[in-house]
Design a protein around this motif. Sequence first.
Motif, PDB file in Angstrom:
ATOM      1  N   ASN A  39       0.903  -1.152  -0.069  1.00 45.21           N
ATOM      2  CA  ASN A  39      -0.013   0.059  -0.057  1.00 45.21           C
ATOM      3  C   ASN A  39       0.960   1.179  -0.022  1.00 45.21           C
ATOM      4  O   ASN A  39       0.678   2.031  -0.758  1.00 45.21           O
ATOM      5  CB  ASN A  39      -0.735  -0.066   1.159  1.00 45.21           C
ATOM      6  CG  ASN A  39      -1.832   1.313   1.419  1.00 45.21           C
ATOM      7  OD1 ASN A  39      -1.376   2.058   1.390  1.00 45.21           O
ATOM      8  ND2 ASN A  39      -3.034   0.860   1.237  1.00 45.21           N
ATOM      9  N   GLN A  91       2.399   1.702  -3.493  1.00 45.08           N
ATOM     10  CA  GLN A  91       1.401   2.344  -4.143  1.00 45.08           C
ATOM     11  C   GLN A  91       1.097   3.939  -4.237  1.00 45.08           C
ATOM     12  O   GLN A  91       0.948   4.605  -4.816  1.00 45.08           O
ATOM     13  CB  GLN A  91       0.114   1.491  -4.180  1.00 45.08           C
ATOM     14  CG  GLN A  91       0.141   0.236  -4.936  1.00 45.08           C
ATOM     15  CD  GLN A  91      -1.025  -0.694  -4.581  1.00 45.08           C
ATOM     16  OE1 GLN A  91      -2.033  -0.406  -5.318  1.00 45.08           O
ATOM     17  NE2 GLN A  91      -0.903  -1.610  -3.641  1.00 45.08           N
ATOM     18  N   THR A  97      -8.034  -3.339  -0.512  1.00 40.23           N
ATOM     19  CA  THR A  97      -7.481  -3.325  -1.915  1.00 40.23           C
ATOM     20  C   THR A  97      -8.337  -3.291  -3.041  1.00 40.23           C
ATOM     21  O   THR A  97      -9.457  -3.344  -2.836  1.00 40.23           O
ATOM     22  CB  THR A  97      -6.598  -4.561  -2.207  1.00 40.23           C
ATOM     23  OG1 THR A  97      -7.331  -5.785  -1.958  1.00 40.23           O
ATOM     24  CG2 THR A  97      -5.553  -4.940  -0.849  1.00 40.23           C
ATOM     25  N   ALA A  98      -7.853  -3.033  -3.977  1.00 37.37           N
ATOM     26  CA  ALA A  98      -8.543  -3.272  -5.500  1.00 37.37           C
ATOM     27  C   ALA A  98      -9.154  -4.570  -5.738  1.00 37.37           C
ATOM     28  O   ALA A  98     -10.392  -4.609  -6.255  1.00 37.37           O
ATOM     29  CB  ALA A  98      -7.665  -2.784  -6.670  1.00 37.37           C
ATOM     30  N   TYR A 118      -5.500   5.631  -5.006  1.00 34.73           N
ATOM     31  CA  TYR A 118      -6.389   5.481  -6.061  1.00 34.73           C
ATOM     32  C   TYR A 118      -6.361   5.373  -7.538  1.00 34.73           C
ATOM     33  O   TYR A 118      -6.848   4.580  -8.409  1.00 34.73           O
ATOM     34  CB  TYR A 118      -7.357   6.743  -5.947  1.00 34.73           C
ATOM     35  CG  TYR A 118      -7.860   6.809  -4.529  1.00 34.73           C
ATOM     36  CD1 TYR A 118      -7.671   6.002  -3.687  1.00 34.73           C
ATOM     37  CD2 TYR A 118      -8.691   8.053  -4.238  1.00 34.73           C
ATOM     38  CE1 TYR A 118      -8.467   6.478  -2.498  1.00 34.73           C
ATOM     39  CE2 TYR A 118      -9.368   8.431  -3.297  1.00 34.73           C
ATOM     40  CZ  TYR A 118      -9.391   7.471  -2.220  1.00 34.73           C
ATOM     41  OH  TYR A 118      -9.976   7.673  -0.884  1.00 34.73           O
ATOM     42  N   TRP A 142      -5.559   1.522  -7.829  1.00 39.98           N
ATOM     43  CA  TRP A 142      -6.916   1.104  -7.873  1.00 39.98           C
ATOM     44  C   TRP A 142      -7.404   0.948  -9.182  1.00 39.98           C
ATOM     45  O   TRP A 142      -7.916   0.044  -9.650  1.00 39.98           O
ATOM     46  CB  TRP A 142      -7.393   1.391  -6.621  1.00 39.98           C
ATOM     47  CG  TRP A 142      -7.180   0.861  -5.432  1.00 39.98           C
ATOM     48  CD1 TRP A 142      -6.118   0.055  -5.164  1.00 39.98           C
ATOM     49  CD2 TRP A 142      -7.619   1.188  -4.196  1.00 39.98           C
ATOM     50  NE1 TRP A 142      -6.085   0.006  -3.590  1.00 39.98           N
ATOM     51  CE2 TRP A 142      -7.071   0.717  -3.153  1.00 39.98           C
ATOM     52  CE3 TRP A 142      -8.820   2.127  -3.765  1.00 39.98           C
ATOM     53  CZ2 TRP A 142      -7.385   0.676  -1.637  1.00 39.98           C
ATOM     54  CZ3 TRP A 142      -9.113   2.083  -2.424  1.00 39.98           C
ATOM     55  CH2 TRP A 142      -8.449   1.484  -1.401  1.00 39.98           C
ATOM     56  N   GLN A 198      -5.700  -1.394 -11.527  1.00 37.95           N
ATOM     57  CA  GLN A 198      -6.074  -2.740 -11.123  1.00 37.95           C
ATOM     58  C   GLN A 198      -7.502  -3.238 -11.541  1.00 37.95           C
ATOM     59  O   GLN A 198      -7.937  -4.372 -12.248  1.00 37.95           O
ATOM     60  CB  GLN A 198      -5.842  -2.957  -9.727  1.00 37.95           C
ATOM     61  CG  GLN A 198      -4.105  -2.998  -9.344  1.00 37.95           C
ATOM     62  CD  GLN A 198      -4.045  -2.865  -7.999  1.00 37.95           C
ATOM     63  OE1 GLN A 198      -4.372  -3.753  -7.452  1.00 37.95           O
ATOM     64  NE2 GLN A 198      -3.688  -2.068  -7.128  1.00 37.95           N
TER      65      GLN A 198
END
Length: 515
Positions: A117, A120, A401-402, A468, A471, A474
């Motif tokens: 996380n 990202q 998570t996504a 975001y 995400w 993904q």
Amino acid sequence: MAQPKKVIPFETVTQPWEPVPTPSRFKNALSKYRVWRDEKRCIKCGRCVEVCPYGVHAKAGNYLRRPKSYRCLGTACQNNEFYCVKQCPGQALRVSIHPVFSTLGDSRWTPELLLANWWQAETGELPYIDLDYRLGDSGGGFDKLRFLFPKARPDFQLSHDDISLEVEINRRGDGRPQIKLAVPWYGGGMSFGSVSINTIISRVQAAIRFNTMVSTGEGGYPEALYPYDDNIVTQIATGLFGVREETIQRVRMVEFKYAQGAKPGLGGHLLGEKVTPSVARMRESVPGSSLFSPFPFHSVYSVEDHKKHIDWIKEINPRALVSVKVSTPTDVDMVAVGSYYAGAHVVQLDGSYGGTGAAPDIAKKNIAMPVEYAIPKVHQFLRAEGIRDHVTLIASGGIRTAYDIAKAIALGADGVQIGTADLVALECLRCHNCESGRGCARGIATTDPELVDLMTVQWGTNRISNLYYSWTWQLKEILRRLGLRSIRELVGRTDVLAHLDYFDRPVDDDLRRKS
């Protein structure tokens, strides 16, 4: 009644938003691997700087900076020609597992998931290091579910530009305004008092960039949020802290919190040490005095009472939609139907996996139904009642998570509400000290002025925005591999999911994008 004067938002949003590299605000970022340099052996030749393609090593004049260990591939790098340990002429380098790594997080937010996380949130990219960015280690829930991607892949003809993540909130056709979110999530309620104002504004500004929304939680409506009215969901909880007609009139959606999944039947609480003068003023209470929201609303004991609540909001603000947040008891399907007939536009199922460190474990682990069971139960019951297409179903409570977002939607939700993942992007350690003394030592879940200033709004906004962005990539890749053009097509598609306890074939759900 006249509407309050609206303030122009803080920026003009241009889509798509591109990531801004936003490194850790701490000198030494935590990592899975640690690069050790023996200063007695190091001859300062800079060979490590020359060979490492990941920026682990860097020079400052004639000196070598401390290695950025969080960028290191770790032991997986030892077979590469550029492996710094082999290339060092003074044999001054070694690489090992970071001694702090195993102490981070918990079974739901594992050390690898935390670091993934953070990666990202810094870059907007998936980590190239061997970090699992999809799953925790809880032994159940979303961690046991996998996607079944087709082996023959005609879906690769789709591009991400062909895929829509939009979600419509008002599906009742009742003449009230439409709200269309560009992504299938919006921010969960974290009140002023439970988290800092810098945390709140960072979440809202990131939401604006992605055309979505954030809930205020039950801590009232701070004036600092006035410029962002159109992206705010204001919450009404049983304590009615800071609830005023003029703030209800500002927003496009109002959220009734009837129960919280992390502590159903217990209400909310904010300990006295976090009730600073500014928090007390917002909640119309006394500084230093603990605040409790009772359970339940003592004015609501029937669907008719529930309808009076919703009608009250609709009368005060003719443009507002109404969301109802409930926990997941065994009869949650009947609760959802009752909320629909009371006039709600959104029914939010709040599972037990969410909550900050303030939620007691005895409640989180022993009360209510896991959200992955509640979602299909409610989805199928609403379909049987013939009203599924007229209500928006939102899932929350432990969406990390996504992949979790996509799994919740495949189980039957239209979208999700997120909370803890935002805080982790701001470098939350999951230490569970949110309610202790001055609150979070990293300045996230605190109201102490000195701790609040540990994090700037701009830094926080960029970190959450980067997460975001990752995400959205993904989610679109998941849909592309499933051959779907819209997130709406994924709703209720349990056929594309497998539960590992009942599925004995290998599954491939790794979306890792090489940098």
